[in-house]
Design an enzyme around this catalytic site. Structure first.
Site, short mmCIF file in Angstrom:
data_model
loop_
_atom_site.label_atom_id
_atom_site.label_comp_id
_atom_site.label_asym_id
_atom_site.label_seq_id
_atom_site.Cartn_x
_atom_site.Cartn_y
_atom_site.Cartn_z
N GLY A 78 0.78 -1.24 0.00
CA GLY A 78 0.00 0.00 0.00
C GLY A 78 0.80 1.28 0.00
O GLY A 78 1.68 1.51 -0.85
N ASP A 119 8.64 -5.74 13.75
CA ASP A 119 7.31 -5.55 14.32
C ASP A 119 7.39 -4.23 15.06
O ASP A 119 8.12 -4.11 16.06
CB ASP A 119 6.97 -6.71 15.27
N ASN A 121 4.54 4.51 9.15
CA ASN A 121 3.41 4.23 8.27
C ASN A 121 2.62 2.98 8.67
O ASN A 121 1.41 2.91 8.40
CB ASN A 121 3.95 4.07 6.83
N TYR A 151 -9.81 2.86 16.02
CA TYR A 151 -8.99 3.45 14.95
C TYR A 151 -9.02 4.98 15.06
O TYR A 151 -7.98 5.64 14.98
CB TYR A 151 -9.52 2.97 13.60
N LYS A 179 -5.64 7.27 15.67
CA LYS A 179 -5.18 8.23 14.67
C LYS A 179 -5.29 9.68 15.20
O LYS A 179 -4.48 10.54 14.82
CB LYS A 179 -5.96 8.05 13.37
N ILE A 185 -7.95 5.66 0.23
CA ILE A 185 -6.96 5.33 -0.80
C ILE A 185 -7.03 3.82 -1.04
O ILE A 185 -7.00 3.05 -0.08
CB ILE A 185 -5.52 5.69 -0.34
N THR A 192 -5.92 0.51 -1.22
CA THR A 192 -4.76 -0.33 -0.87
C THR A 192 -5.32 -1.64 -0.33
O THR A 192 -6.52 -1.76 -0.07
CB THR A 192 -3.91 0.33 0.24
N PRO A 193 -4.44 -2.63 -0.05
CA PRO A 193 -4.92 -3.88 0.56
C PRO A 193 -5.68 -3.63 1.87
O PRO A 193 -6.61 -4.38 2.20
CB PRO A 193 -3.62 -4.66 0.80
N1 LIG Z 1 -5.55 3.11 2.70
C1 LIG Z 1 -6.21 4.11 3.22
O1 LIG Z 1 -7.26 4.52 2.71
C2 LIG Z 1 -5.68 4.82 4.44
C3 LIG Z 1 -6.36 5.97 4.85
C4 LIG Z 1 -5.90 6.65 5.96
C5 LIG Z 1 -4.80 6.21 6.64
N2 LIG Z 1 -4.16 5.08 6.24
C6 LIG Z 1 -2.99 4.67 7.02
O2 LIG Z 1 -1.90 4.49 6.14
C7 LIG Z 1 -1.02 3.49 6.66
C8 LIG Z 1 -0.76 2.44 5.60
O3 LIG Z 1 -1.99 1.86 5.23
P1 LIG Z 1 -2.20 0.97 3.92
O4 LIG Z 1 -3.53 1.31 3.39
O5 LIG Z 1 -1.02 1.06 3.04
O6 LIG Z 1 -2.29 -0.47 4.60
P2 LIG Z 1 -1.73 -1.90 4.17
O7 LIG Z 1 -2.49 -2.88 5.00
O8 LIG Z 1 -1.73 -2.04 2.69
O9 LIG Z 1 -0.22 -1.84 4.66
C9 LIG Z 1 0.11 -1.76 6.02
C10 LIG Z 1 1.41 -2.51 6.25
O10 LIG Z 1 1.71 -2.41 7.65
C11 LIG Z 1 2.23 -3.66 8.06
N3 LIG Z 1 2.06 -3.82 9.49
C12 LIG Z 1 0.91 -4.00 10.19
N4 LIG Z 1 1.19 -4.17 11.49
C13 LIG Z 1 2.55 -4.09 11.62
C14 LIG Z 1 3.43 -4.20 12.72
N5 LIG Z 1 3.01 -4.45 13.96
N6 LIG Z 1 4.76 -4.05 12.50
C15 LIG Z 1 5.22 -3.83 11.23
N7 LIG Z 1 4.43 -3.74 10.16
C16 LIG Z 1 3.10 -3.88 10.36
C17 LIG Z 1 1.44 -4.69 7.25
O11 LIG Z 1 2.12 -5.94 7.18
C18 LIG Z 1 1.31 -4.00 5.90
O12 LIG Z 1 2.37 -4.37 5.02
C19 LIG Z 1 -1.70 2.94 7.92
O13 LIG Z 1 -1.17 3.59 9.06
C20 LIG Z 1 -3.15 3.34 7.72
O14 LIG Z 1 -3.84 3.46 8.94
C21 LIG Z 1 -4.58 4.37 5.15
#
Ligand SMILES: NC(=O)c1ccc[n+]([C@@H]2O[C@H](COP(=O)([O-])OP(=O)(O)OC[C@H]3O[C@@H](n4cnc5c(N)ncnc54)[C@H](O)[C@@H]3O)[C@@H](O)[C@H]2O)c1
Length: 257
Positions: A18, A63, A90, A154, A158, A189, A191-192
């Site tokens: 993502g 982690d 992130n 959540y 945040k 956005i 993403t997975p």
């Molecule tokens: N996608 C969206 O719409 C969106 C919107 C607002 C905020 N966010 C924030 O953006 C960030 C990334 O989100 P994304 O959509 O790319 O998610 P995602 O699930 O695609 O990727 C998140 C990654 O974090 C890793 N992860 C989870 N727990 C972990 C841990 N304890 N230690 C190390 N790695 C860990 C996962 O393995 C994964 O690869 C997050 O903080 C999410 O809350 C995403």
């Protein structure tokens, strides 16, 4: 490539997927050496194909909830690269639930990954960046600015990232560390993380949510990971040298009204 991050050393957590993955790719395009960490090793290895553990992309298991792991990571980066200029906190998770039905275990897990880890990462990065300055970018969410009934834990995590970022920014400024700390607030956005959340919802709810996005996002659609990567790039680069404690909202206008 225009070298906006030339000679900079960056760490990006949760970078196997993502937004983190898109940000790592963007940083490398702009000349940075990037250490990407994730706790999902298979995804981490898959995401970067056959690229071995050499600069500019380096992969490390982490982690983010493990305090000792932060010390080890920073020590590794300082030894291998001689410094740290950028940290993007992130990694994050979503566990859906309301104020009434969220379990304490889901609540604590969410705070541990989304908030406690951002604190530990920021603290560790400040220690490493003190000698020459740097930029810390904390990924919050629009859910850190506005509430959603089914995102109680959540929302809290945040919102915590948003205000913790300002505290850290003020501290670094008061100590003349030349370390800037800012938060980014992505909207929806694709993403997975979003796909997984949609997969757990009943199909009528999914349809309603997708319709709401179409109707309520002023720019008319979900964003791309690159939209967030470009925001990270700005805050990571020296172009934002006068920006600290700020919250950069990248949401297609969703929270305007
Ligand atoms: N996608 C969206 O719409 C969106 C919107 C607002 C905020 N966010 C924030 O953006 C960030 C990334 O989100 P994304 O959509 O790319 O998610 P995602 O699930 O695609 O990727 C998140 C990654 O974090 C890793 N992860 C989870 N727990 C972990 C841990 N304890 N230690 C190390 N790695 C860990 C996962 O393995 C994964 O690869 C997050 O903080 C999410 O809350 C995403």
């Amino acid at each position: 490539m225009s070298d906006r991050l030339l000679n900079k050393i960056a760490v990006i957590t949760g970078g196997a997927s993502g937004l983190g993955l898109a940000t790592a790719a963007r940083f490398v395009e702009e000349g940075a050496s990037v250490v990407v960490t994730d706790k999902d090793e298979d995804r981490l290895n898959g995401a970067f194909g056959n690229i071995s553990n050499i600069k500019p992309i380096d992969r490390r298991y982490q982690d983010v909830t493990d305090e000792l792991g932060w010390n080890n990571l920073i020590e590794y980066v300082l030894t291998e690269y001689g410094g740290l200029d950028i940290l993007v906190n992130n990694a994050g998770i979503v566990i859906r639930g309301t104020a009434e039905d969220t379990t304490i275990s889901d609540w604590r897990k969410t705070q541990e990954v989304n908030l406690d880890a951002v604190f530990m990462g920021t603290r560790a990065a400040i220690g490493a960046m003190k000698p020459s300055g740097g930029s810390i970018v904390n990924i919050s969410s629009i859910e850190g600015l506005v509430g959603e009934a089914t995102a109680a834990a959540y929302n809290a995590s945040k919102g915590g990232v948003r205000i913790f970022t300002k505290s850290a920014a003020l501290h670094c400024a008061s100590q003349n560390y030349r370390i800037r700390v800012n938060s980014i607030h992505p909207g929806f956005i694709r993403t997975p993380m979003i796909d997984n959340a949609l997969a757990t919802m009943p199909s009528d709810e999914v349809e309603a949510l997708l319709l709401r996005m179409e109707n309520e996002i002023p720019l008319g659609a979900m964003g791309d990971p690159e939209d967030i990567a470009n925001g990270c790039l700005y805050l990571a680069s020296d172009e934002s040298k006068y920006v600290t404690g700020s919250e950069l909202v990248i949401d297609g206008g969703y929270t305007c009204r």
